[in-house]
Motif scaffolding. Structure first.
Motif, PDB file in Angstrom:
ATOM      1  N   MET A 153       0.849  -1.199   0.000  1.00  0.00           N
ATOM      2  CA  MET A 153       0.000   0.000   0.000  1.00  0.00           C
ATOM      3  C   MET A 153       0.885   1.250   0.000  1.00  0.00           C
ATOM      4  O   MET A 153       1.797   1.363   0.821  1.00  0.00           O
ATOM      5  CB  MET A 153      -0.902   0.003   1.242  1.00  0.00           C
ATOM      6  N   PRO A 154       0.644   2.166  -0.926  1.00  0.00           N
ATOM      7  CA  PRO A 154       1.475   3.379  -0.976  1.00  0.00           C
ATOM      8  C   PRO A 154       1.300   4.226   0.275  1.00  0.00           C
ATOM      9  O   PRO A 154       0.223   4.271   0.871  1.00  0.00           O
ATOM     10  CB  PRO A 154       0.966   4.102  -2.225  1.00  0.00           C
ATOM     11  N   LYS A 155       2.384   4.878   0.658  1.00  0.00           N
ATOM     12  CA  LYS A 155       2.343   5.724   1.842  1.00  0.00           C
ATOM     13  C   LYS A 155       1.757   7.089   1.507  1.00  0.00           C
ATOM     14  O   LYS A 155       1.950   7.612   0.411  1.00  0.00           O
ATOM     15  CB  LYS A 155       3.746   5.905   2.416  1.00  0.00           C
ATOM     16  N   ALA A 156       1.078   7.645   2.481  1.00  0.00           N
ATOM     17  CA  ALA A 156       0.537   8.997   2.310  1.00  0.00           C
ATOM     18  C   ALA A 156       1.665  10.013   2.408  1.00  0.00           C
ATOM     19  O   ALA A 156       2.657   9.802   3.111  1.00  0.00           O
ATOM     20  CB  ALA A 156      -0.513   9.276   3.374  1.00  0.00           C
ATOM     21  N   LYS A 157       1.514  11.099   1.703  1.00  0.00           N
ATOM     22  CA  LYS A 157       2.494  12.172   1.807  1.00  0.00           C
ATOM     23  C   LYS A 157       2.302  12.908   3.129  1.00  0.00           C
ATOM     24  O   LYS A 157       1.182  13.046   3.623  1.00  0.00           O
ATOM     25  CB  LYS A 157       2.336  13.152   0.647  1.00  0.00           C
ATOM     26  N   LYS A 158       3.408  13.356   3.678  1.00  0.00           N
ATOM     27  CA  LYS A 158       3.331  14.182   4.870  1.00  0.00           C
ATOM     28  C   LYS A 158       2.857  15.576   4.472  1.00  0.00           C
ATOM     29  O   LYS A 158       3.047  16.016   3.335  1.00  0.00           O
ATOM     30  CB  LYS A 158       4.688  14.259   5.566  1.00  0.00           C
ATOM     31  N   LEU A 159       2.277  16.261   5.427  1.00  0.00           N
ATOM     32  CA  LEU A 159       1.711  17.579   5.132  1.00  0.00           C
ATOM     33  C   LEU A 159       2.764  18.533   4.589  1.00  0.00           C
ATOM     34  O   LEU A 159       2.493  19.332   3.684  1.00  0.00           O
ATOM     35  CB  LEU A 159       1.066  18.164   6.391  1.00  0.00           C
ATOM     36  N   ILE A 160       3.989  18.434   5.116  1.00  0.00           N
ATOM     37  CA  ILE A 160       5.043  19.353   4.689  1.00  0.00           C
ATOM     38  C   ILE A 160       5.411  19.151   3.218  1.00  0.00           C
ATOM     39  O   ILE A 160       5.975  20.041   2.582  1.00  0.00           O
ATOM     40  CB  ILE A 160       6.289  19.192   5.585  1.00  0.00           C
ATOM     41  N   GLU A 161       5.086  17.987   2.666  1.00  0.00           N
ATOM     42  CA  GLU A 161       5.389  17.713   1.261  1.00  0.00           C
ATOM     43  C   GLU A 161       4.344  18.302   0.322  1.00  0.00           C
ATOM     44  O   GLU A 161       4.553  18.323  -0.896  1.00  0.00           O
ATOM     45  CB  GLU A 161       5.461  16.203   1.026  1.00  0.00           C
ATOM     46  N   VAL A 162       3.238  18.750   0.878  1.00  0.00           N
ATOM     47  CA  VAL A 162       2.114  19.171   0.033  1.00  0.00           C
ATOM     48  C   VAL A 162       1.882  20.678   0.103  1.00  0.00           C
ATOM     49  O   VAL A 162       1.996  21.393  -0.895  1.00  0.00           O
ATOM     50  CB  VAL A 162       0.827  18.414   0.428  1.00  0.00           C
ATOM     51  N   ALA A 163       1.573  21.171   1.285  1.00  0.00           N
ATOM     52  CA  ALA A 163       1.242  22.597   1.414  1.00  0.00           C
ATOM     53  C   ALA A 163       1.242  22.995   2.879  1.00  0.00           C
ATOM     54  O   ALA A 163       1.086  22.152   3.772  1.00  0.00           O
ATOM     55  CB  ALA A 163      -0.126  22.888   0.796  1.00  0.00           C
TER      56      ALA A 163
END
Length: 288
Positions: free
Chosen positions: A1-11
């Motif tokens: 299962m792919p890992k979710a991106k951390k918030l700092i990686e998005v916005a």
């Protein structure tokens, strides 16, 4: 299962973060910058949000921790005192988390148990109750380990500079040892008006008491070296070697000083003007 991106990686709500960092420059009471000057101190607000956003998922990510997403959806922004800037535009878990972060980065949040407790809770949920320790091998002024500790992480800090080590010991090593402990000084120890001492309040009371005690003892012993002149108290001396003046007309010893400038700050330019007075040289502080 792919890992979710951390918030700092998005916005991130950068405008609010930048405003909080800029405001810190004018805060003096209670800010670590007043403990000791450090030339490369990082803003506490930036350190706090970077650590937080590095640990929590982007709640709008399809692979985000479901429990964390639910916690973001259920954030009671009103009871937390958060202004709703983002979630009124688009009420998604990420926007609600942004509203919370805009409150988290403020200086007032550092002493708001509701905000700090909620941030710690969100980190615990996002990390499955296993938040990682934080190591800062180049800790400097200590902003990063201090904020990691504030967010409930175990923080480790080191630095080659002994001044940085002293600052970090004073901020993140010593206070936790005396958490919730009452003071030991005689003035505060018997106070009936205080039923409990929260956090480092007891330690702070002792620092104030014994700091004042040391100041009074120092005043008794060396106070005569810091006299009052024209209503102002001397707080420092400039030291210089002296030699007998080579001028046969002047029977005085003159100081060996490279410069007589005291301050170059714009609008506050001052210099020491040497004046030969018989067998000695005295100085007058001149502005301009």
């Amino acid at each position: 299962m792919p890992k979710a991106k951390k918030l700092i990686e998005v916005a991130l709500p950068l405008e609010a973060i930048n405003a909080a960092c800029a405001r810190e420059k004018s805060i003096r009471h209670g800010h670590p910058s007043t403990l000791h000057l450090w030339w490369a101190r990082r803003p506490l607000a930036a350190a706090r949000v970077v650590i937080f956003a590095s640990l929590v998922d982007d709640p709008d990510d399809l692979n985000a921790n479901p429990e964390f997403v639910a916690a973001c959806k259920n954030l009671d922004l009103t009871s937390l005192g958060c202004a709703r800037h983002n979630s009124t535009i688009e009420d998604t878990p990420r926007m609600r988390l942004f509203d919370f972060i805009e409150k988290l980065v403020t200086w007032e949040a550092t002493t708001d148990d509701r905000i700090i407790s909620k941030a710690r809770e969100l980190i615990r949920i996002a990390t499955n109750n296993n938040p990682p320790p934080l190591l800062d091998p180049f800790a400097g002024g200590g902003s990063i380990p201090l904020e990691a500790q504030r967010l409930g992480l175990k923080a480790y800090a080191s630095d080659l500079n002994p001044v940085a080590v002293m600052i970090n010991k004073a901020m993140i090593e010593i206070p936790p040892r005396f958490k919730d402990c009452p003071p030991i000084n005689p003035d505060d120890r018997g106070r009936d008006s205080v039923s409990s001492w929260h956090g480092a309040q007891g330690l702070a009371a002792d620092v104030r008491y014994y700091g004042q005690w040391m100041r009074e003892r120092a005043q008794e012993r060396i106070g005569h070296l810091y006299p009052t002149y024209n209503g102002e108290t001397v707080i420092a001396w400039l030291w210089a070697r002296t030699v007998k003046s080579p001028n046969p007309a002047v029977d005085a010893h003159v100081p060996l000083m490279r410069s007589f400038v005291l301050s170059k700050k714009k609008g506050h330019e001052y210099w020491a003007k040497p004046i030969v007075d018989g067998e000695r040289v005295r100085f007058e502080v001149v502005k301009g």
